[in-house]
Design a protein around this motif. Sequence first.
Motif, PDB file in Angstrom:
ATOM      1  N   TRP A 186       0.856  -1.212   0.000  1.00  0.00           N
ATOM      2  CA  TRP A 186       0.000   0.000   0.000  1.00  0.00           C
ATOM      3  C   TRP A 186       0.875   1.239   0.000  1.00  0.00           C
ATOM      4  O   TRP A 186       0.624   2.211  -0.700  1.00  0.00           O
ATOM      5  CB  TRP A 186      -0.933   0.021   1.224  1.00  0.00           C
ATOM      6  CG  TRP A 186      -2.009   1.048   1.027  1.00  0.00           C
ATOM      7  CD1 TRP A 186      -1.946   2.364   1.354  1.00  0.00           C
ATOM      8  CD2 TRP A 186      -3.272   0.863   0.389  1.00  0.00           C
ATOM      9  NE1 TRP A 186      -3.093   3.014   0.978  1.00  0.00           N
ATOM     10  CE2 TRP A 186      -3.928   2.112   0.379  1.00  0.00           C
ATOM     11  CE3 TRP A 186      -3.921  -0.257  -0.174  1.00  0.00           C
ATOM     12  CZ2 TRP A 186      -5.206   2.285  -0.175  1.00  0.00           C
ATOM     13  CZ3 TRP A 186      -5.181  -0.086  -0.718  1.00  0.00           C
ATOM     14  CH2 TRP A 186      -5.812   1.171  -0.724  1.00  0.00           C
ATOM     15  N   GLY A 202      -8.679   3.112  -2.552  1.00  0.00           N
ATOM     16  CA  GLY A 202      -8.970   1.774  -3.089  1.00  0.00           C
ATOM     17  C   GLY A 202      -9.952   1.792  -4.245  1.00  0.00           C
ATOM     18  O   GLY A 202     -10.470   0.740  -4.632  1.00  0.00           O
ATOM     19  N   ILE A 216      -9.777  -0.777  -7.096  1.00  0.00           N
ATOM     20  CA  ILE A 216      -9.910  -2.216  -6.806  1.00  0.00           C
ATOM     21  C   ILE A 216     -11.358  -2.649  -7.019  1.00  0.00           C
ATOM     22  O   ILE A 216     -12.279  -2.032  -6.482  1.00  0.00           O
ATOM     23  CB  ILE A 216      -9.455  -2.526  -5.366  1.00  0.00           C
ATOM     24  CG1 ILE A 216      -7.997  -2.090  -5.174  1.00  0.00           C
ATOM     25  CG2 ILE A 216      -9.636  -4.006  -5.043  1.00  0.00           C
ATOM     26  CD1 ILE A 216      -7.491  -2.181  -3.742  1.00  0.00           C
ATOM     27  N   THR A 272      -6.857  -9.977  -3.539  1.00  0.00           N
ATOM     28  CA  THR A 272      -5.962  -8.815  -3.406  1.00  0.00           C
ATOM     29  C   THR A 272      -5.100  -9.037  -2.167  1.00  0.00           C
ATOM     30  O   THR A 272      -5.624  -9.228  -1.062  1.00  0.00           O
ATOM     31  CB  THR A 272      -6.767  -7.511  -3.270  1.00  0.00           C
ATOM     32  OG1 THR A 272      -7.837  -7.716  -2.334  1.00  0.00           O
ATOM     33  CG2 THR A 272      -7.350  -7.075  -4.603  1.00  0.00           C
ATOM     34  N   CYS A 296      -2.203  -7.449   0.057  1.00  0.00           N
ATOM     35  CA  CYS A 296      -1.606  -6.132   0.260  1.00  0.00           C
ATOM     36  C   CYS A 296      -0.632  -6.126   1.428  1.00  0.00           C
ATOM     37  O   CYS A 296      -1.020  -6.368   2.579  1.00  0.00           O
ATOM     38  CB  CYS A 296      -2.726  -5.122   0.503  1.00  0.00           C
ATOM     39  SG  CYS A 296      -2.101  -3.466   0.781  1.00  0.00           S
ATOM     40  N   LYS A 323     -12.009  -4.249   0.361  1.00  0.00           N
ATOM     41  CA  LYS A 323     -11.386  -4.422  -0.966  1.00  0.00           C
ATOM     42  C   LYS A 323     -10.119  -5.270  -0.881  1.00  0.00           C
ATOM     43  O   LYS A 323      -9.477  -5.547  -1.905  1.00  0.00           O
ATOM     44  CB  LYS A 323     -11.035  -3.052  -1.542  1.00  0.00           C
ATOM     45  CG  LYS A 323     -12.277  -2.189  -1.791  1.00  0.00           C
ATOM     46  CD  LYS A 323     -12.284  -1.667  -3.187  1.00  0.00           C
ATOM     47  CE  LYS A 323     -13.573  -0.967  -3.510  1.00  0.00           C
ATOM     48  NZ  LYS A 323     -13.519  -0.285  -4.774  1.00  0.00           N
ATOM     49  N   LEU A 324      -9.729  -5.636   0.322  1.00  0.00           N
ATOM     50  CA  LEU A 324      -8.460  -6.363   0.494  1.00  0.00           C
ATOM     51  C   LEU A 324      -8.730  -7.733   1.105  1.00  0.00           C
ATOM     52  O   LEU A 324      -9.469  -7.855   2.084  1.00  0.00           O
ATOM     53  CB  LEU A 324      -7.511  -5.549   1.380  1.00  0.00           C
ATOM     54  CG  LEU A 324      -7.207  -4.136   0.850  1.00  0.00           C
ATOM     55  CD1 LEU A 324      -6.357  -3.359   1.841  1.00  0.00           C
ATOM     56  CD2 LEU A 324      -6.522  -4.188  -0.508  1.00  0.00           C
TER      57      LEU A 324
END
Length: 388
Positions: free
Chosen positions: A143, A155, A158, A166, A168, A183-184
């Motif tokens: 990140w 984000g 994404i 994803t 990160c 989103k991660l």
Amino acid sequence: MQSDKPLERPDNPNFGSGPCSKRPGWTVEALAGVAHGRSHRSKLGKSKLAEVIDRSRATLGIPDDYRIGIVPGSDTGAVEMVLWSVLGARPVDVCAWEAFGSEWAKDVVGQLKLDNARIFEADYGELPDLSQVDFSHDVVFPWNGTTSGVRIPNGDWIDSNRTGLTICDATSAVYAMEIPWEKLDVVTYSWQKVLGGEAAHGMLILSPRAVERLESYEPSWPLPKVFRLTKNGALIEGIFQGSTINTPSLLCAEDAIDALKWTEAQGNAAGLKKRSEANLRAIATWVNERPWVEFLARDPAIRSCTSICLCVCDPAVGALSKESQNAFCKGIAGLLDEEGVAYDIASYRAAPPGLRLWGGATVETSELERLFPWLDWAFQIMKSRLQA
Ligand SMILES: Cc1ncc(COP(=O)(O)O)c(C=O)c1O
């Protein structure tokens, strides 16, 4: 411009980017409650590790259905156990714009030898074109690029309906930047960065989709014990409740608890983020008033508020070879180290010549403000040596 030695000194010269400064007011007394000499599997030991997990979830606002584990090998350990455990199921996209992203690209291509991998790269100071990423692939990215001072601004890029994972590496971003958890699928970090804790252990955060991958996919390569997150096709849930894979340091865990209590007193992650953004603003104000220094990241939208990377733009320095520019910047850092006003502020060894100031939450803005005249002073000294 400052040519006499400034009179005021920062009280805390720790401006390095990892391990980072302890929280204001930290002393070894913070460790008084350590479960020393006790088994990490005792009720007490396990409760300490679970306390770290619980306080981390609460202070970061991590969704209830995400797992949080303490794993060996600091942030690197957390990243690599995931790369080795989940990759190979789909094509992989890696975004790399400085040393750490490049390390993960080397893992994917050079070590795991995945031939369906794409690497999106950019030079120090820039971000790659993130719109090239295909979210039906697994995606690996930091990140915040700690060695270039470039962060992902948000984000938005994404895909919420992604089919890949994803992954990160957010070690110098967590507690300083907005993390869009939904989103991660995998987030990693270490206590030694924004929290000012100790290294040694990594935090591994998994979304339900990441758990699903772990439980449904078995890589074709062998996994050492310290990387194993599943047993007989099921997640080892204990890892995410404080039963670590192998023996952790209860001293480091106690220190993490202290850092988390301090975080709570500052208003959780949002409070720490504010402190870090204030540090970036203070540095930007100073940089804007100085003709000799500028941000390595030209675009303000991608400038890190933790690992703040600067370069010397004075024409006399710009005319030097890269080696001499490096020596010049190291000279500034060396003078400030000798004076005891700033430690560990030379740029990362593989980064362009420059200075790197940590602006994470444990650094007080007032301390940075006391440092600025010293930076001007050291620059003047080094420049006068050039002219001599
Ligand atoms: C982005 C990034 N990834 C990984 C690492 C490695 O972290 P650790 O030494 O905690 O494993 C660092 C350390 O600075 C980092 O900044």
